[in-house]
Design an enzyme around this catalytic site. Structure first.
Site, PDB file in Angstrom:
ATOM      1  N   LYS A 177       1.083   4.400  -2.503  1.00  0.00           N
ATOM      2  CA  LYS A 177       1.206   5.301  -2.557  1.00  0.00           C
ATOM      3  C   LYS A 177       2.028   6.161  -3.195  1.00  0.00           C
ATOM      4  O   LYS A 177       2.093   7.471  -3.763  1.00  0.00           O
ATOM      5  CB  LYS A 177       0.694   6.262  -1.585  1.00  0.00           C
ATOM      6  CG  LYS A 177      -1.177   4.592  -1.055  1.00  0.00           C
ATOM      7  CD  LYS A 177      -2.452   6.030  -2.236  1.00  0.00           C
ATOM      8  CE  LYS A 177      -3.694   4.831  -1.398  1.00  0.00           C
ATOM      9  NZ  LYS A 177      -4.445   5.111  -2.468  1.00  0.00           N
TER      10      LYS A 177
ATOM     11  N   TYR B  17       1.180  -0.784  -0.017  1.00  0.00           N
ATOM     12  CA  TYR B  17      -0.168  -0.214  -0.100  1.00  0.00           C
ATOM     13  C   TYR B  17       0.580   1.592   0.138  1.00  0.00           C
ATOM     14  O   TYR B  17       0.483   2.249  -1.146  1.00  0.00           O
ATOM     15  CB  TYR B  17      -1.189  -0.149   1.017  1.00  0.00           C
ATOM     16  CG  TYR B  17      -2.118   1.072   1.685  1.00  0.00           C
ATOM     17  CD1 TYR B  17      -2.754   1.199   0.305  1.00  0.00           C
ATOM     18  CD2 TYR B  17      -1.910   2.303   2.293  1.00  0.00           C
ATOM     19  CE1 TYR B  17      -4.285   2.442   0.737  1.00  0.00           C
ATOM     20  CE2 TYR B  17      -2.748   3.241   1.821  1.00  0.00           C
ATOM     21  CZ  TYR B  17      -3.944   3.220   1.114  1.00  0.00           C
ATOM     22  OH  TYR B  17      -4.354   4.110   1.533  1.00  0.00           O
TER      23      TYR B  17
HETATM   24  P1  NAP Z   1     -13.994   1.990   1.436  1.00  0.00           P
HETATM   25  O1  NAP Z   1     -14.142   2.802   2.059  1.00  0.00           O
HETATM   26  O2  NAP Z   1     -12.721   0.586   0.563  1.00  0.00           O
HETATM   27  O3  NAP Z   1     -14.539   2.230  -0.320  1.00  0.00           O
HETATM   28  C1  NAP Z   1     -13.181   2.694  -1.300  1.00  0.00           C
HETATM   29  C2  NAP Z   1     -14.481   2.066  -3.003  1.00  0.00           C
HETATM   30  O4  NAP Z   1     -13.948   1.996  -4.483  1.00  0.00           O
HETATM   31  C3  NAP Z   1     -15.244   1.005  -2.963  1.00  0.00           C
HETATM   32  O5  NAP Z   1     -16.537   1.956  -3.482  1.00  0.00           O
HETATM   33  C4  NAP Z   1     -15.246  -0.315  -3.271  1.00  0.00           C
HETATM   34  O6  NAP Z   1     -15.622  -0.861  -4.488  1.00  0.00           O
HETATM   35  C5  NAP Z   1     -13.958   0.699  -4.826  1.00  0.00           C
HETATM   36  N1  NAP Z   1     -13.714   0.425  -5.932  1.00  0.00           N
HETATM   37  C6  NAP Z   1     -11.751  -0.367  -5.341  1.00  0.00           C
HETATM   38  N2  NAP Z   1     -11.385  -0.557  -6.171  1.00  0.00           N
HETATM   39  C7  NAP Z   1     -12.121  -1.310  -7.179  1.00  0.00           C
HETATM   40  C8  NAP Z   1     -12.004  -1.440  -8.768  1.00  0.00           C
HETATM   41  N3  NAP Z   1     -11.200  -2.146  -8.655  1.00  0.00           N
HETATM   42  N4  NAP Z   1     -12.654  -1.117  -9.577  1.00  0.00           N
HETATM   43  C9  NAP Z   1     -13.991  -0.139  -9.095  1.00  0.00           C
HETATM   44  N5  NAP Z   1     -14.063   0.203  -7.992  1.00  0.00           N
HETATM   45  C10 NAP Z   1     -13.224  -0.264  -6.879  1.00  0.00           C
HETATM   46  O7  NAP Z   1     -12.205   3.159   0.359  1.00  0.00           O
HETATM   47  P2  NAP Z   1     -11.653   4.044   1.788  1.00  0.00           P
HETATM   48  O8  NAP Z   1     -11.908   4.817   2.845  1.00  0.00           O
HETATM   49  O9  NAP Z   1     -12.883   5.075   0.808  1.00  0.00           O
HETATM   50  O10 NAP Z   1     -10.845   4.883   0.663  1.00  0.00           O
HETATM   51  C11 NAP Z   1     -10.550   5.890  -0.596  1.00  0.00           C
HETATM   52  C12 NAP Z   1      -9.888   6.857  -0.611  1.00  0.00           C
HETATM   53  O11 NAP Z   1      -8.255   7.242   0.089  1.00  0.00           O
HETATM   54  C13 NAP Z   1      -8.544   5.667  -1.217  1.00  0.00           C
HETATM   55  O12 NAP Z   1      -7.741   5.708  -2.145  1.00  0.00           O
HETATM   56  C14 NAP Z   1      -7.498   5.362  -0.298  1.00  0.00           C
HETATM   57  O13 NAP Z   1      -6.655   4.644  -0.185  1.00  0.00           O
HETATM   58  C15 NAP Z   1      -7.268   6.251   0.525  1.00  0.00           C
HETATM   59  N6  NAP Z   1      -7.329   6.777   1.818  1.00  0.00           N
HETATM   60  C16 NAP Z   1      -7.830   5.698   2.973  1.00  0.00           C
HETATM   61  C17 NAP Z   1      -7.334   6.380   4.552  1.00  0.00           C
HETATM   62  C18 NAP Z   1      -8.747   5.744   4.879  1.00  0.00           C
HETATM   63  O14 NAP Z   1      -7.679   5.220   6.895  1.00  0.00           O
HETATM   64  N7  NAP Z   1      -9.925   4.923   4.413  1.00  0.00           N
HETATM   65  C19 NAP Z   1      -6.527   6.788   4.342  1.00  0.00           C
HETATM   66  C20 NAP Z   1      -5.467   7.564   3.142  1.00  0.00           C
HETATM   67  C21 NAP Z   1      -6.159   7.023   2.555  1.00  0.00           C
HETATM   68  P3  NAP Z   1     -15.863  -2.316  -3.626  1.00  0.00           P
HETATM   69  O15 NAP Z   1     -16.710  -1.835  -1.946  1.00  0.00           O
HETATM   70  O16 NAP Z   1     -17.338  -3.311  -4.156  1.00  0.00           O
HETATM   71  O17 NAP Z   1     -14.742  -2.983  -3.835  1.00  0.00           O
END
Ligand code: NAP
Length: 244
Positions: A153, A149
C-alpha cells in the site's frame, strides 16, 4: 451537492465483494455504465442479478495476458477504480517469497497494468479521466503482521503520485483513498479478535471503524467533477487515525 456519472463509463476491479461491489453499485445508481471485474463468477452473477446494467468480466488480475485480453473488449473508459487487493497476514520473520510476490502482483503490478491500459485509451481519445486507487491507512502506519500488505500500500501511494504527475498533463487525475479498517470479508479476516479491535479503535479519534459507504462516498467524490483540481492525493478515510 449532487453527483452524476451519466454518460460516463466506469471500471471497478475487485467488484465481487466489499468496497468494490458497493462502488460498482453506487456508480451504476448515479448513471455510469459500469464494468465489474473480479475472479469469482458467482459474485458477478449475484451482482448482475442485483443490478442488470452492470457488465461482468471474470478474470484474475494477477494474470498479465488475461488483463490485456479483457481490456481489449471493454471499450473506452472514463473512470477507473483499482480496488482489488489481497491481504494475507504474516509476522515479519515468517513472510514467504510467494506471499510477497502474490501480494505485490495484485496490489501494485495489476494496478499499474490496468491503469496503463485505461490511460492509453484516455490519451488516445483526448478525453481525460479519473482514476482512484484503493489504498489503506496501512500505507503510512506500521501494523503488526501486515509487513507485505503495508509495503504494497505504501508502493501504491507512490504509484498514485507518479501517475498523477505523468498523466495530469493529459487531464487524467489520479488519487487514492486510504481507509481504516472496514468490516468486509477482508476486514473480518484481519480483525476478528475483540482485543485487537479495541486496541485499534482506541487509536482512532472517532472511536470506530469505517463503514463501506463512507469509503464509497469518498471514491465517488474523487471520481466526480466535484474534485476537478484534486490530483495525486492519498485521502484518509480513517476517523483521524493518521493524524495522531
Ligand atoms: P474483500 O472484501 O476481500 O473484496 C476484495 C475483492 O477483490 C473480492 O471480490 C476479490 O475476489 C477481488 N480480488 C482480489 N484479488 C483479485 C484478483 N487477483 N483478481 C480479481 N479480483 C480479485 O476486500 P475489501 O475489504 O472490500 O477491500 C477492498 C480494497 O480496500 C482493497 O484494496 C483493500 O486493501 C482496501 N482496504 C480494505 C480495508 C478493510 O479493512 N476491509 C481497509 C483499508 C483498505 P475474490 O473474493 O474472488 O478473491
Amino acid at each position: 451537492m449532487e453527483i452524476s456519472f451519466k454518460g460516463k463509463r466506469a471500471v471497478v476491479t475487485g467488484a465481487g465483494k466489499g468496497i468494490g461491489r458497493a462502488t460498482a453499485l453506487a456508480l451504476a445508481q448515479y448513471g455510469a455504465k459500469v464494468t465489474a471485474i473480479t475472479r469469482t463468477q458467482s459474485d458477478l452473477d449475484s451482482l448482475v442479478e442485483e443490478c442488470p446494467s452492470i457488465v461482468p468480466v471474470c478474470f484474475d488480475l494477477g494474470e498479465w495476458e488475461a488483463t490485456e485480453a479483457a481490456l481489449k473488449d471493454i471499450g473506452p473508459i472514463d473512470l477507473l477504480v483499482n480496488n482489488a487487493a489481497c491481504a494475507k497476514l504474516q509476522p515479519f520473520l515468517d513472510v514467504t517469497p510467494d506471499q510477497f510476490d502474490q501480494s505485490f502482483t495484485v496490489n501494485v503490478k495489476a494496478v499499474l497494468h490496468m491503469s496503463q491500459l485505461v490511460a492509453r485509451g484516455m490519451i488516445g481519445r483526448q478525453s481525460g479521466g479519473s482514476i482512484v486507487n484503493v489504498s489503506s491507512q496501512a500505507s503510512q502506519c506500521a501494523l503488526k503482521n501486515h509487513t507485505v500488505y503495508c509495503a504494497t500500500k505504501a508502493a501504491l501511494d507512490m504509484l498514485t503520485k507518479v501517475m498523477a504527475l505523468e498523466l495530469g498533463p493529459h487531464q487524467i487525475r489520479v488519487n487514492s483513498v486510504n481507509p481504516t479498517v472496514v468490516m468486509t470479508e477482508m476486514g473480518r479476516r484481519g480483525w476478528s479478535n475483540p482485543e485487537t479491535v479495541k486496541t485499534m479503535t482506541s487509536r482512532i479519534p472517532l472511536g470506530r471503524f469505517a463503514e463501506v459507504d463512507e469509503v464509497v462516498n469518498t471514491i465517488l467524490f474523487l471520481l466526480s467533477d466535484k474534485s476537478t483540481m484534486t490530483n495525486g492525493v492519498s485521502l484518509p478515510v480513517d476517523g483521524g487515525f493518521l493524524a495522531c
